[in-house]
Design a protein around this motif. Structure first.
Motif, PDB file in Angstrom:
ATOM      1  N   MET A   1     -10.516  -1.661  -0.400  1.00  0.00           N
ATOM      2  CA  MET A   1      -9.841  -0.510  -0.993  1.00  0.00           C
ATOM      3  C   MET A   1      -8.711  -0.927  -1.924  1.00  0.00           C
ATOM      4  O   MET A   1      -8.455  -0.283  -2.942  1.00  0.00           O
ATOM      5  CB  MET A   1      -9.338   0.411   0.121  1.00  0.00           C
ATOM      6  CG  MET A   1     -10.476   1.116   0.863  1.00  0.00           C
ATOM      7  SD  MET A   1      -9.940   2.122   2.243  1.00  0.00           S
ATOM      8  CE  MET A   1      -9.623   0.878   3.491  1.00  0.00           C
TER       9      MET A   1
ATOM     10  N   VAL B   1      -9.520   6.016  -2.524  1.00  0.00           N
ATOM     11  CA  VAL B   1      -9.513   4.622  -2.058  1.00  0.00           C
ATOM     12  C   VAL B   1      -8.207   4.252  -1.362  1.00  0.00           C
ATOM     13  O   VAL B   1      -8.211   3.539  -0.354  1.00  0.00           O
ATOM     14  CB  VAL B   1      -9.814   3.646  -3.217  1.00  0.00           C
ATOM     15  CG1 VAL B   1     -11.194   3.896  -3.777  1.00  0.00           C
ATOM     16  CG2 VAL B   1      -8.782   3.750  -4.328  1.00  0.00           C
ATOM     17  N   LEU B   2      -7.081   4.741  -1.881  1.00  0.00           N
ATOM     18  CA  LEU B   2      -5.814   4.389  -1.251  1.00  0.00           C
ATOM     19  C   LEU B   2      -5.605   5.129   0.068  1.00  0.00           C
ATOM     20  O   LEU B   2      -4.913   4.636   0.963  1.00  0.00           O
ATOM     21  CB  LEU B   2      -4.649   4.721  -2.196  1.00  0.00           C
ATOM     22  CG  LEU B   2      -4.482   3.832  -3.424  1.00  0.00           C
ATOM     23  CD1 LEU B   2      -3.273   4.282  -4.236  1.00  0.00           C
ATOM     24  CD2 LEU B   2      -4.337   2.367  -3.033  1.00  0.00           C
TER      25      LEU B   2
ATOM     26  N   CYS C   1      -6.313   3.234   3.306  1.00  0.00           N
ATOM     27  CA  CYS C   1      -5.523   2.060   3.696  1.00  0.00           C
ATOM     28  C   CYS C   1      -4.519   2.358   4.809  1.00  0.00           C
ATOM     29  O   CYS C   1      -4.410   1.596   5.778  1.00  0.00           O
ATOM     30  CB  CYS C   1      -4.776   1.504   2.483  1.00  0.00           C
ATOM     31  SG  CYS C   1      -5.818   0.676   1.276  1.00  0.00           S
TER      32      CYS C   1
ATOM     33  N   LEU D   1      -8.233   7.536  -7.102  1.00  0.00           N
ATOM     34  CA  LEU D   1      -7.179   6.716  -6.491  1.00  0.00           C
ATOM     35  C   LEU D   1      -6.836   7.224  -5.094  1.00  0.00           C
ATOM     36  O   LEU D   1      -6.633   6.436  -4.162  1.00  0.00           O
ATOM     37  CB  LEU D   1      -5.937   6.744  -7.381  1.00  0.00           C
ATOM     38  CG  LEU D   1      -5.754   5.564  -8.333  1.00  0.00           C
ATOM     39  CD1 LEU D   1      -4.614   5.836  -9.301  1.00  0.00           C
ATOM     40  CD2 LEU D   1      -5.494   4.284  -7.553  1.00  0.00           C
TER      41      LEU D   1
ATOM     42  N   PHE E   1      -5.694   1.860 -10.928  1.00  0.00           N
ATOM     43  CA  PHE E   1      -4.323   1.948 -11.401  1.00  0.00           C
ATOM     44  C   PHE E   1      -4.193   1.468 -12.848  1.00  0.00           C
ATOM     45  O   PHE E   1      -3.441   2.039 -13.642  1.00  0.00           O
ATOM     46  CB  PHE E   1      -3.379   1.139 -10.506  1.00  0.00           C
ATOM     47  CG  PHE E   1      -2.546   1.989  -9.596  1.00  0.00           C
ATOM     48  CD1 PHE E   1      -1.632   2.888 -10.098  1.00  0.00           C
ATOM     49  CD2 PHE E   1      -2.688   1.888  -8.223  1.00  0.00           C
ATOM     50  CE1 PHE E   1      -0.863   3.682  -9.259  1.00  0.00           C
ATOM     51  CE2 PHE E   1      -1.933   2.669  -7.378  1.00  0.00           C
ATOM     52  CZ  PHE E   1      -1.018   3.570  -7.892  1.00  0.00           C
TER      53      PHE E   1
ATOM     54  N   THR F   1       0.824  -1.215   0.000  1.00  0.00           N
ATOM     55  CA  THR F   1       0.000   0.000   0.000  1.00  0.00           C
ATOM     56  C   THR F   1       0.859   1.266   0.000  1.00  0.00           C
ATOM     57  O   THR F   1       0.582   2.217  -0.739  1.00  0.00           O
ATOM     58  CB  THR F   1      -0.942   0.017   1.216  1.00  0.00           C
ATOM     59  OG1 THR F   1      -0.175  -0.113   2.416  1.00  0.00           O
ATOM     60  CG2 THR F   1      -1.940  -1.133   1.141  1.00  0.00           C
TER      61      THR F   1
ATOM     62  N   GLY G   1      -8.473   0.087  -5.811  1.00  0.00           N
ATOM     63  CA  GLY G   1      -7.258   0.757  -6.253  1.00  0.00           C
ATOM     64  C   GLY G   1      -6.589   0.060  -7.413  1.00  0.00           C
ATOM     65  O   GLY G   1      -6.036   0.711  -8.312  1.00  0.00           O
TER      66      GLY G   1
ATOM     67  N   MET H   1       1.311   4.198  -3.141  1.00  0.00           N
ATOM     68  CA  MET H   1       1.088   5.633  -2.958  1.00  0.00           C
ATOM     69  C   MET H   1       2.327   6.454  -3.262  1.00  0.00           C
ATOM     70  O   MET H   1       2.262   7.494  -3.922  1.00  0.00           O
ATOM     71  CB  MET H   1       0.614   5.908  -1.530  1.00  0.00           C
ATOM     72  CG  MET H   1      -0.757   5.326  -1.220  1.00  0.00           C
ATOM     73  SD  MET H   1      -1.482   6.009   0.274  1.00  0.00           S
ATOM     74  CE  MET H   1      -1.820   7.678  -0.255  1.00  0.00           C
TER      75      MET H   1
ATOM     76  N   THR I   1      -7.281  12.176  -0.547  1.00  0.00           N
ATOM     77  CA  THR I   1      -7.001  11.337   0.609  1.00  0.00           C
ATOM     78  C   THR I   1      -7.466  11.993   1.911  1.00  0.00           C
ATOM     79  O   THR I   1      -7.706  11.301   2.901  1.00  0.00           O
ATOM     80  CB  THR I   1      -5.494  11.032   0.707  1.00  0.00           C
ATOM     81  OG1 THR I   1      -4.766  12.249   0.896  1.00  0.00           O
ATOM     82  CG2 THR I   1      -4.993  10.333  -0.542  1.00  0.00           C
TER      83      THR I   1
END
Length: 379
Positions: free
Chosen positions: A276, A306-307, A310, A303, A284, A217, A280, A221, A253
């Protein structure tokens, strides 16, 4: 935990995240504008993470022994001033040196900030407060690249170099004040921490798998600025458009991480993280095939949404699983694993991007994220 103490700790930590994200975008853009190959840009991106691999665990042990104040001072200095070296030399090796120094400062700052926020938070509020910390990161990561992208486009490279570490200078000034958690924790920290073996940590039930999930994760990012730089150059976007796209990812985010508390109250970490990661992975893959500015910005924002959820979940689980006297060592180990991946991916995929474009990076990250779902479920 006082409100002023928590707020000031967050502000200092977040100001330190702006230079890292800004440099990850600005330095590749400058190199691409001057005709550098995608392979060298990949090498530059790898240098943000290669030096910290050697020092993460050592730095974590230093924080465990001395508290967070002095380590945070060192991290802030590494973020505030290295980009000024480029004013005197724009050689390729100078770019690599600056990337290594800024990357080390960013990782070290995150280790100290995570410890400081985690220790002044109760068990029930730790996930929420870590979520607020990383949401604050996102605000700084929106501000830094957006401003520096505009500066690069309108005022040139030298002013852009100066702008990279500008926010960390403010962070350094605030760090000298007495009201934040970094200084308080240093007063109360037990400096006697045993130097146990790393393999004892990975034997802790569930910890190894969650370290692997965090590696994926975090890698997804932090590799994103490289994807933005390469994709924007490929479809002909300007530096300000690239900065705005990365800013859209970062600001999205904030919205997602602000929801960490309500989501954690209703869903277990396994369900939240796996959901998530799946979303993601799809995004991507799709971002590699976007060819105009508006859809690119929307996909970046999705993106980020959802990221962004995490990181606080994964950090909270790792914090809970880690032995109490070795929390920073575990965080340092986690960052070492993450940095190893972040070094290998840009270096190898930067070379692949020369022949196959940015889709190679997107597909690789999507596959890794799908693999991480299995890890989180089995944990």
């Amino acid at each position: 935990m006082g409100l002023l103490q928590f707020f000031l700790t967050l502000v200092i930590s977040c100001l330190n995240m702006a230079p890292l994200m800004t440099a990850r975008m600005i330095l590749p853009l400058v190199l691409l504008q001057t005709g550098a190959s995608a392979g060298f840009v990949g090498l530059l991106s790898a240098m943000f993470t290669a030096p910290p691999i050697v020092f993460n665990v050592v730095f974590g042990r230093w924080v465990d022994r001395t508290g967070t104040f002095r380590p945070m001072l060192v991290a802030t200095l590494l973020l505030a001033f290295p980009s000024l070296i480029l004013l005197f030399s724009d050689a390729s090796l100078t770019f690599l040196l600056v990337a290594g120094l800024i990357g080390s400062g960013g990782v070290f700052s995150h280790i100290a900030a995570t410890r400081a926020v985690g220790e002044i938070s109760s068990d029930l509020k730790r996930a929420r407060n870590l979520g607020l910390l990383i949401a604050g990161y996102s605000i700084a990561q929106f501000t830094g690249p957006t401003i520096s992208g505009l500066i690069l486009e309108h005022f040139g490279q030298n002013m852009a170099y100066i702008s990279i570490g500008f926010l960390s200078v403010f962070g350094f000034c605030l760090l000298l004040l007495p009201w934040h958690a970094f200084r308080q924790w240093a007063k109360h920290r037990d400096a006697t921490v045993a130097r146990s073996r790393i393999r004892e940590l990975v034997r802790v039930p569930g910890l190894k798998r969650w370290l692997a999930v965090n590696t994926v994760t975090s890698g997804a990012m932090t590799t994103f600025p490289l994807i933005v730089a390469l994709q924007s150059a490929e479809i002909g976007m300007s530096a300000s458009q690239a900065g705005f796209s990365l800013g859209a990812f970062s600001i999205a985010t904030v919205a997602s991480r602000a929801l960490t508390g309500p989501v954690s109250a209703r869903f277990p970490a396994t369900t939240a993280v796996s959901s998530m990661l799946a979303a993601g992975a799809v995004l991507f893959v799709s971002i590699a095939y976007v060819e105009t500015f508006a859809p690119f910005v929307m996909t970046c924002a999705a993106l980020g949404l959802v990221l962004g959820m995490c990181a606080p979940f994964v950090l909270s689980v790792i914090y809970a699983l880690a032995p109490s006297a070795r929390v920073n060592e575990v965080i340092g180990l986690s960052m070492t694993l993450t940095n190893t991946m972040q070094t290998i991916l840009p270096l190898s995929l930067g070379i692949l991007a020369t022949g196959f474009g940015t889709s190679a990076i997107s597909w690789m990250l999507a596959g890794l994220m799908l693999g991480a779902i299995n890890m989180s479920i089995r944990s």
